[in-house]
Scaffold this motif. Sequence first.
Motif, PDB file in Angstrom:
ATOM      1  N   GLU A 111       0.812  -1.220   0.000  1.00 35.39           N
ATOM      2  CA  GLU A 111       0.000   0.000   0.000  1.00 35.39           C
ATOM      3  C   GLU A 111       0.840   1.262   0.000  1.00 35.39           C
ATOM      4  OE1 GLU A 111      -0.359  -2.403   2.474  1.00 35.39           O
ATOM      5  OE2 GLU A 111      -1.813  -3.477   1.239  1.00 35.39           O
ATOM      6  N   SER A 112       2.158   1.129   0.222  1.00 38.85           N
ATOM      7  CA  SER A 112       3.026   2.308   0.294  1.00 38.85           C
ATOM      8  C   SER A 112       4.408   1.945  -0.230  1.00 38.85           C
ATOM      9  CB  SER A 112       3.111   2.813   1.742  1.00 38.85           C
ATOM     10  OG  SER A 112       3.902   3.985   1.826  1.00 38.85           O
ATOM     11  N   LEU A 113       4.548   2.007  -1.548  1.00 36.98           N
ATOM     12  CA  LEU A 113       5.824   1.682  -2.177  1.00 36.98           C
ATOM     13  C   LEU A 113       6.716   2.924  -2.203  1.00 36.98           C
ATOM     14  CD1 LEU A 113       4.473  -0.436  -5.175  1.00 36.98           C
ATOM     15  CD2 LEU A 113       5.794  -1.291  -3.233  1.00 36.98           C
ATOM     16  N   PRO A 114       7.987   2.784  -1.841  1.00 36.11           N
ATOM     17  CA  PRO A 114       8.892   3.934  -1.756  1.00 36.11           C
ATOM     18  C   PRO A 114       9.497   4.287  -3.114  1.00 36.11           C
ATOM     19  CG  PRO A 114      10.050   1.973  -1.065  1.00 36.11           C
ATOM     20  CD  PRO A 114       8.644   1.534  -1.390  1.00 36.11           C
ATOM     21  N   LEU A 115       8.637   4.381  -4.126  1.00 36.21           N
ATOM     22  CA  LEU A 115       9.091   4.634  -5.486  1.00 36.21           C
ATOM     23  C   LEU A 115       8.220   5.706  -6.117  1.00 36.21           C
ATOM     24  CD1 LEU A 115       9.540   0.903  -6.538  1.00 36.21           C
ATOM     25  CD2 LEU A 115      11.399   2.525  -6.151  1.00 36.21           C
ATOM     26  N   ALA A 116       8.811   6.465  -7.037  1.00 41.97           N
ATOM     27  CA  ALA A 116       8.077   7.541  -7.704  1.00 41.97           C
ATOM     28  C   ALA A 116       7.054   6.976  -8.687  1.00 41.97           C
ATOM     29  CB  ALA A 116       9.054   8.448  -8.442  1.00 41.97           C
TER      30      ALA A 116
ATOM     31  N   LEU B 233      -6.190  -5.618  -0.901  1.00 44.32           N
ATOM     32  CA  LEU B 233      -5.786  -5.993  -2.259  1.00 44.32           C
ATOM     33  C   LEU B 233      -6.001  -4.850  -3.241  1.00 44.32           C
ATOM     34  CD1 LEU B 233      -4.820  -8.053  -4.351  1.00 44.32           C
ATOM     35  CD2 LEU B 233      -7.180  -8.884  -4.489  1.00 44.32           C
ATOM     36  N   ALA B 234      -7.166  -4.216  -3.185  1.00 44.81           N
ATOM     37  CA  ALA B 234      -7.460  -3.139  -4.128  1.00 44.81           C
ATOM     38  C   ALA B 234      -6.472  -1.986  -3.976  1.00 44.81           C
ATOM     39  CB  ALA B 234      -8.892  -2.637  -3.927  1.00 44.81           C
ATOM     40  N   ALA B 235      -6.153  -1.623  -2.726  1.00 47.12           N
ATOM     41  CA  ALA B 235      -5.196  -0.532  -2.494  1.00 47.12           C
ATOM     42  C   ALA B 235      -3.805  -0.924  -2.988  1.00 47.12           C
ATOM     43  CB  ALA B 235      -5.155  -0.181  -1.009  1.00 47.12           C
ATOM     44  N   GLY B 236      -3.429  -2.169  -2.781  1.00 46.66           N
ATOM     45  CA  GLY B 236      -2.129  -2.637  -3.259  1.00 46.66           C
ATOM     46  C   GLY B 236      -2.028  -2.578  -4.765  1.00 46.66           C
ATOM     47  N   LEU B 237      -3.069  -3.011  -5.458  1.00 49.16           N
ATOM     48  CA  LEU B 237      -3.041  -2.984  -6.924  1.00 49.16           C
ATOM     49  C   LEU B 237      -3.039  -1.548  -7.446  1.00 49.16           C
ATOM     50  CD1 LEU B 237      -5.496  -5.904  -7.789  1.00 49.16           C
ATOM     51  CD2 LEU B 237      -2.989  -5.923  -7.845  1.00 49.16           C
ATOM     52  N   ALA B 238      -3.764  -0.657  -6.765  1.00 48.71           N
ATOM     53  CA  ALA B 238      -3.745   0.750  -7.170  1.00 48.71           C
ATOM     54  C   ALA B 238      -2.358   1.358  -7.002  1.00 48.71           C
ATOM     55  CB  ALA B 238      -4.776   1.542  -6.359  1.00 48.71           C
ATOM     56  N   GLU B 239      -1.676   1.008  -5.913  1.00 48.79           N
ATOM     57  CA  GLU B 239      -0.326   1.529  -5.678  1.00 48.79           C
ATOM     58  C   GLU B 239       0.661   0.965  -6.698  1.00 48.79           C
ATOM     59  OE1 GLU B 239       2.778   3.509  -3.248  1.00 48.79           O
ATOM     60  OE2 GLU B 239       0.851   3.883  -4.203  1.00 48.79           O
ATOM     61  N   ILE B 240       0.510  -0.304  -7.045  1.00 52.02           N
ATOM     62  CA  ILE B 240       1.353  -0.899  -8.081  1.00 52.02           C
ATOM     63  C   ILE B 240       1.132  -0.193  -9.412  1.00 52.02           C
ATOM     64  CG2 ILE B 240       1.674  -2.981  -9.480  1.00 52.02           C
ATOM     65  CD1 ILE B 240       1.129  -4.562  -6.847  1.00 52.02           C
TER      66      ILE B 240
ATOM     67  N   ALA C  35     -10.451 -11.366 -10.632  1.00 46.95           N
ATOM     68  CA  ALA C  35     -11.451 -10.306 -10.779  1.00 46.95           C
ATOM     69  C   ALA C  35     -10.894  -8.951 -10.370  1.00 46.95           C
ATOM     70  CB  ALA C  35     -12.684 -10.648  -9.947  1.00 46.95           C
ATOM     71  N   ALA C  36     -10.139  -8.914  -9.268  1.00 45.30           N
ATOM     72  CA  ALA C  36      -9.565  -7.643  -8.813  1.00 45.30           C
ATOM     73  C   ALA C  36      -8.570  -7.093  -9.824  1.00 45.30           C
ATOM     74  CB  ALA C  36      -8.886  -7.847  -7.452  1.00 45.30           C
ATOM     75  N   LEU C  37      -7.796  -7.954 -10.438  1.00 48.85           N
ATOM     76  CA  LEU C  37      -6.822  -7.507 -11.435  1.00 48.85           C
ATOM     77  C   LEU C  37      -7.499  -6.859 -12.630  1.00 48.85           C
ATOM     78  CD1 LEU C  37      -4.272 -10.457 -11.345  1.00 48.85           C
ATOM     79  CD2 LEU C  37      -3.727  -8.061 -10.929  1.00 48.85           C
ATOM     80  N   THR C  38      -8.612  -7.412 -13.067  1.00 46.04           N
ATOM     81  CA  THR C  38      -9.277  -6.863 -14.261  1.00 46.04           C
ATOM     82  C   THR C  38      -9.855  -5.473 -14.008  1.00 46.04           C
ATOM     83  OG1 THR C  38     -11.371  -7.963 -13.712  1.00 46.04           O
ATOM     84  CG2 THR C  38      -9.833  -9.164 -15.125  1.00 46.04           C
ATOM     85  N   VAL C  39     -10.067  -5.111 -12.746  1.00 43.03           N
ATOM     86  CA  VAL C  39     -10.576  -3.775 -12.432  1.00 43.03           C
ATOM     87  C   VAL C  39      -9.520  -2.710 -12.715  1.00 43.03           C
ATOM     88  CG1 VAL C  39     -11.361  -2.272 -10.553  1.00 43.03           C
ATOM     89  CG2 VAL C  39     -12.214  -4.626 -10.716  1.00 43.03           C
ATOM     90  N   THR C  40      -8.264  -3.017 -12.411  1.00 44.35           N
ATOM     91  CA  THR C  40      -7.191  -2.019 -12.484  1.00 44.35           C
ATOM     92  C   THR C  40      -6.279  -2.182 -13.686  1.00 44.35           C
ATOM     93  OG1 THR C  40      -7.220  -1.952 -10.059  1.00 44.35           O
ATOM     94  CG2 THR C  40      -5.301  -0.986 -11.141  1.00 44.35           C
ATOM     95  N   PHE C  41      -6.128  -3.415 -14.181  1.00 45.28           N
ATOM     96  CA  PHE C  41      -5.149  -3.710 -15.226  1.00 45.28           C
ATOM     97  C   PHE C  41      -5.833  -4.271 -16.469  1.00 45.28           C
ATOM     98  CE2 PHE C  41      -2.840  -3.673 -11.290  1.00 45.28           C
ATOM     99  CZ  PHE C  41      -1.633  -3.080 -11.619  1.00 45.28           C
ATOM    100  N   SER C  42      -5.090  -4.301 -17.555  1.00 45.73           N
ATOM    101  CA  SER C  42      -5.592  -4.864 -18.803  1.00 45.73           C
ATOM    102  C   SER C  42      -4.792  -6.102 -19.174  1.00 45.73           C
ATOM    103  CB  SER C  42      -5.506  -3.830 -19.933  1.00 45.73           C
ATOM    104  OG  SER C  42      -4.152  -3.486 -20.194  1.00 45.73           O
ATOM    105  N   GLY C  43      -5.330  -6.882 -20.116  1.00 45.50           N
ATOM    106  CA  GLY C  43      -4.621  -8.048 -20.625  1.00 45.50           C
ATOM    107  C   GLY C  43      -4.268  -9.061 -19.563  1.00 45.50           C
ATOM    108  N   VAL C  44      -5.145  -9.257 -18.590  1.00 43.86           N
ATOM    109  CA  VAL C  44      -4.851 -10.150 -17.466  1.00 43.86           C
ATOM    110  C   VAL C  44      -4.826 -11.604 -17.949  1.00 43.86           C
ATOM    111  CG1 VAL C  44      -5.615 -10.966 -15.209  1.00 43.86           C
ATOM    112  CG2 VAL C  44      -5.897  -8.551 -15.833  1.00 43.86           C
ATOM    113  N   GLN C  45      -3.737 -12.285 -17.665  1.00 41.79           N
ATOM    114  CA  GLN C  45      -3.597 -13.709 -17.995  1.00 41.79           C
ATOM    115  C   GLN C  45      -3.260 -14.492 -16.729  1.00 41.79           C
ATOM    116  OE1 GLN C  45      -1.063 -14.668 -21.512  1.00 41.79           O
ATOM    117  NE2 GLN C  45      -0.615 -12.475 -21.482  1.00 41.79           N
TER     118      GLN C  45
END
Length: 212
Positions: free
Chosen positions: A116-121, A140-147, A186-196
Amino acid sequence: MTTKTKAVGLAPRRPPKPILNAFFLPRGILGYVGGFLMSRGVDQQGEIADLITAPGSDLCELGSGPGLLAAVLADRHPHLRLHLVDPSPVMRSQAARRCARFIDAGLVSVNDGTAESLPLAAGSCDTLVAVNSILMWPDLAAGLAEISRVLRPGGTLVLSWHSPAAPSSASRRLALTVYQIAEISAALTVTFSGVQRIDLVHSVAWVARRRG
C-alpha cells in the motif's frame, strides 16, 4: 481471532505466531529460519523469472524476501535496475547480503515498504513482480492501485502464489482456494488490462499490463 482484507477475503485467518514470525512478517530467529527456507525455493523462483523475458530498465520486487529472485534476475539481465521492497528488516538484511555484488554495482537497492506504500516515484518501473506475498496485503485493491501508480504506462505486473498442484506438500498446504484465485483474477481486471492466469509447476501466476 480473524482478520479480513478490505475488498476481498484473501486471508480469512491470522496465521499462528510462529508462522507469522517466520514467513508473513519475518522477525527474530524464526525470521532467519524462514528466510533460509525461502532461499531453497530456487525452482519456484526460476519459473517466475522465466516469465520476465523483457523487464525493461527498472523492476520492483514487492515482498522480495531473502533476495533469491532478485539475484536470478540480476544474473539474467545485467543492466536491469532492481528495487527490492520488503517490510521485514530480517528479509532486507538477507537480501542485501545475497545481492551485495549487485548493490555495489549500483544495480540493486533494498527498501522498506509495503504493497500500500511503495517507496518509489510514480511511473518509475517497467515491471513489478510479487511472489508469495499477496495474501499478506491487508487491502488488495489498495495494493493494486499503488502498483499501478508505480508502473509506467504499459508496464507489466507479475503476481504469483503457491500452486495447489505443486510437487511440494508444503506448497500445496499453502495453496490458494478456487475462490481466492477467482477473487484475485477479478480484482486484477478492475485495475489492469490483458490479465492472464498462468498455471506453472510450483505457482499460480498472473501477468497483467498497466493501462494508459
